[in-house]
Design a protein around this motif. Sequence first.
Motif, PDB file in Angstrom:
ATOM      1  N   THR A   1       0.561  -1.390   0.083  1.00  0.00           N
ATOM      2  CA  THR A   1       0.140  -0.208   0.106  1.00  0.00           C
ATOM      3  C   THR A   1       0.977   0.844  -0.113  1.00  0.00           C
ATOM      4  N   THR A   2       0.311   1.629  -0.979  1.00  0.00           N
ATOM      5  CA  THR A   2       1.540   3.592  -1.174  1.00  0.00           C
ATOM      6  C   THR A   2       0.519   4.688  -1.318  1.00  0.00           C
ATOM      7  N   ASN A   3       1.331   5.530  -0.254  1.00  0.00           N
ATOM      8  CA  ASN A   3       0.404   6.909   0.085  1.00  0.00           C
ATOM      9  C   ASN A   3       1.231   7.778  -0.286  1.00  0.00           C
ATOM     10  N   THR A   4       0.961   8.825  -1.108  1.00  0.00           N
ATOM     11  CA  THR A   4       2.135   9.916  -1.703  1.00  0.00           C
ATOM     12  C   THR A   4       1.344  11.135  -1.046  1.00  0.00           C
ATOM     13  N   PHE A   5       1.782  12.026  -0.886  1.00  0.00           N
ATOM     14  CA  PHE A   5       0.954  13.382  -0.149  1.00  0.00           C
ATOM     15  C   PHE A   5       1.911  14.507   0.138  1.00  0.00           C
ATOM     16  N   THR A   6       1.724  15.525   0.028  1.00  0.00           N
ATOM     17  CA  THR A   6       2.912  16.871   0.442  1.00  0.00           C
ATOM     18  C   THR A   6       1.646  17.256   1.874  1.00  0.00           C
ATOM     19  N   ILE A   7       2.597  17.648   2.803  1.00  0.00           N
ATOM     20  CA  ILE A   7       2.139  18.615   3.712  1.00  0.00           C
ATOM     21  C   ILE A   7       0.606  20.057   3.489  1.00  0.00           C
ATOM     22  N   GLY A   8      -0.152  20.003   3.797  1.00  0.00           N
ATOM     23  CA  GLY A   8      -0.752  20.965   3.703  1.00  0.00           C
ATOM     24  C   GLY A   8      -1.720  20.861   2.613  1.00  0.00           C
ATOM     25  N   LYS A   9      -1.730  19.923   1.430  1.00  0.00           N
ATOM     26  CA  LYS A   9      -2.591  19.552   0.551  1.00  0.00           C
ATOM     27  C   LYS A   9      -2.982  18.647   0.642  1.00  0.00           C
ATOM     28  N   GLU A  10      -4.039  18.753   0.055  1.00  0.00           N
ATOM     29  CA  GLU A  10      -4.897  17.375  -0.252  1.00  0.00           C
ATOM     30  C   GLU A  10      -4.503  16.472  -1.036  1.00  0.00           C
ATOM     31  N   ALA A  11      -4.847  15.348  -1.148  1.00  0.00           N
ATOM     32  CA  ALA A  11      -4.203  13.822  -1.551  1.00  0.00           C
ATOM     33  C   ALA A  11      -5.339  12.806  -1.636  1.00  0.00           C
ATOM     34  N   ASP A  12      -4.433  12.337  -2.333  1.00  0.00           N
ATOM     35  CA  ASP A  12      -5.437  10.453  -2.393  1.00  0.00           C
ATOM     36  C   ASP A  12      -4.720   9.297  -2.301  1.00  0.00           C
ATOM     37  N   MET A  13      -5.888   9.043  -0.994  1.00  0.00           N
ATOM     38  CA  MET A  13      -5.191   7.773   0.335  1.00  0.00           C
ATOM     39  C   MET A  13      -5.985   7.143  -0.178  1.00  0.00           C
ATOM     40  N   GLU A  14      -5.307   5.824   0.726  1.00  0.00           N
ATOM     41  CA  GLU A  14      -5.845   4.640   1.270  1.00  0.00           C
ATOM     42  C   GLU A  14      -5.996   3.988   2.706  1.00  0.00           C
ATOM     43  N   THR A  15      -6.768   3.575   2.819  1.00  0.00           N
ATOM     44  CA  THR A  15      -6.728   2.359   4.812  1.00  0.00           C
ATOM     45  C   THR A  15      -6.478   2.052   4.363  1.00  0.00           C
ATOM     46  N   MET A  16      -5.795   1.016   5.551  1.00  0.00           N
ATOM     47  CA  MET A  16      -5.279  -0.230   5.715  1.00  0.00           C
ATOM     48  C   MET A  16      -6.441  -1.139   5.189  1.00  0.00           C
ATOM     49  N   GLY A  17      -7.948  -1.071   4.974  1.00  0.00           N
ATOM     50  CA  GLY A  17      -8.500  -1.945   3.998  1.00  0.00           C
ATOM     51  C   GLY A  17      -8.481  -1.870   2.660  1.00  0.00           C
ATOM     52  N   GLY A  18      -7.649  -0.631   2.369  1.00  0.00           N
ATOM     53  CA  GLY A  18      -8.236  -0.661   0.667  1.00  0.00           C
ATOM     54  C   GLY A  18      -9.539   0.411   0.437  1.00  0.00           C
ATOM     55  N   LYS A  19      -9.656   0.974   1.532  1.00  0.00           N
ATOM     56  CA  LYS A  19     -10.502   1.711   0.770  1.00  0.00           C
ATOM     57  C   LYS A  19     -10.099   2.936   0.654  1.00  0.00           C
ATOM     58  N   LYS A  20     -10.205   4.129  -0.460  1.00  0.00           N
ATOM     59  CA  LYS A  20      -9.966   5.511  -1.089  1.00  0.00           C
ATOM     60  C   LYS A  20     -10.498   6.434  -0.461  1.00  0.00           C
ATOM     61  N   PHE A  21      -9.676   7.249  -0.509  1.00  0.00           N
ATOM     62  CA  PHE A  21     -10.134   8.585   0.704  1.00  0.00           C
ATOM     63  C   PHE A  21      -9.947   9.827  -0.154  1.00  0.00           C
ATOM     64  N   LYS A  22      -9.783  11.360   0.122  1.00  0.00           N
ATOM     65  CA  LYS A  22      -9.376  12.527  -0.252  1.00  0.00           C
ATOM     66  C   LYS A  22      -8.944  12.729   1.789  1.00  0.00           C
ATOM     67  N   ALA A  23      -7.444  13.298   1.195  1.00  0.00           N
ATOM     68  CA  ALA A  23      -7.463  14.239   3.252  1.00  0.00           C
ATOM     69  C   ALA A  23      -6.309  14.566   3.429  1.00  0.00           C
ATOM     70  N   THR A  24      -5.753  15.965   3.548  1.00  0.00           N
ATOM     71  CA  THR A  24      -5.082  16.783   4.238  1.00  0.00           C
ATOM     72  C   THR A  24      -4.121  16.335   4.800  1.00  0.00           C
ATOM     73  N   VAL A  25      -3.079  16.571   4.367  1.00  0.00           N
ATOM     74  CA  VAL A  25      -2.298  16.147   5.702  1.00  0.00           C
ATOM     75  C   VAL A  25      -1.056  16.862   6.485  1.00  0.00           C
ATOM     76  N   LYS A  26      -1.599  16.831   8.042  1.00  0.00           N
ATOM     77  CA  LYS A  26      -0.340  17.749   8.889  1.00  0.00           C
ATOM     78  C   LYS A  26       0.496  17.926   8.901  1.00  0.00           C
ATOM     79  N   MET A  27       1.380  18.629  10.060  1.00  0.00           N
ATOM     80  CA  MET A  27       2.469  18.377  10.854  1.00  0.00           C
ATOM     81  C   MET A  27       2.198  18.770  11.835  1.00  0.00           C
ATOM     82  N   GLU A  28       1.992  18.623  12.575  1.00  0.00           N
ATOM     83  CA  GLU A  28       1.378  18.985  14.404  1.00  0.00           C
ATOM     84  C   GLU A  28       2.481  19.131  15.308  1.00  0.00           C
ATOM     85  N   ASP A  29       3.964  19.530  15.774  1.00  0.00           N
ATOM     86  CA  ASP A  29       4.250  19.084  16.624  1.00  0.00           C
ATOM     87  C   ASP A  29       5.637  18.125  16.530  1.00  0.00           C
TER      88      ASP A  29
END
Length: 230
Positions: free
Chosen positions: A162-190
């Motif tokens: 399973t591979t997820n490619t994303f950029t901090i602060g930008k919405e990206a296409d992601m995949e869960t452990m169960g294989g479900k596709k979704f969109k999320a914005t990954v952040k960096m906090e502390d």
Amino acid sequence: MRAAGGRERARGKMARARGRPSGRVSAALERHPRGGEAVCLPACTAPRSPPRVCRWGVLPPCLQLCQSVLQRNSRWIQCMICGLKEIRFAAILLHQPHHQGNMAFTGKYEFEGDENYEDFVKKIGLPSDKIEMGRNCKIVTEVVQNGNDFTWTQHFPGGHTTTNTFTIGKEADMETMGGKKFKATVKMEDGKIVADFPNYHHTAEICGGKLVETSTTSGVVYKRTSKRIA
């Protein structure tokens, strides 16, 4: 003439008695001002060293004192200035966002242990075949970080990846452990990577050289620790 000389001597005696120079001494002082200064100045006011001169003339006493202190303590002052520069540099680094230029996540990590796996996967509705596949399996997580850009790959036994490619602060296409596709914005906090998956909140961080991932849903906290292998 004798009377005039007597009066002059009398005035000289009176002047000396009062602590002032006589007429002859005054005349001598006028003819020899440097010598007069040396005779008339009290010992306490005589300068101990030649006055310091700058391009604008003789420095005032307060500036002469400052100059003496700077000269005597120049090495200590230089050390203090260097220390202040280091503190300022550290403060600048402290206020920089953690993700900028930080390659701490880059590496390959192998599963070492987890907590609350059973309760967590049941809460998120993971299929039974996926539950058994993920139980105590040696998942290898490979992270490539380039500034704010991440490639997060999980290698499962049997060749599943399973591979997820994303950029901090930008919405990206992601995949869960169960294989479900979704969109999320990954952040960096502390220093932690933070993302909201469809049915759980996920964080990842580096602690003691290990990759620690924490997922939370409905009060159940699942924690997975992986050791660095490359």
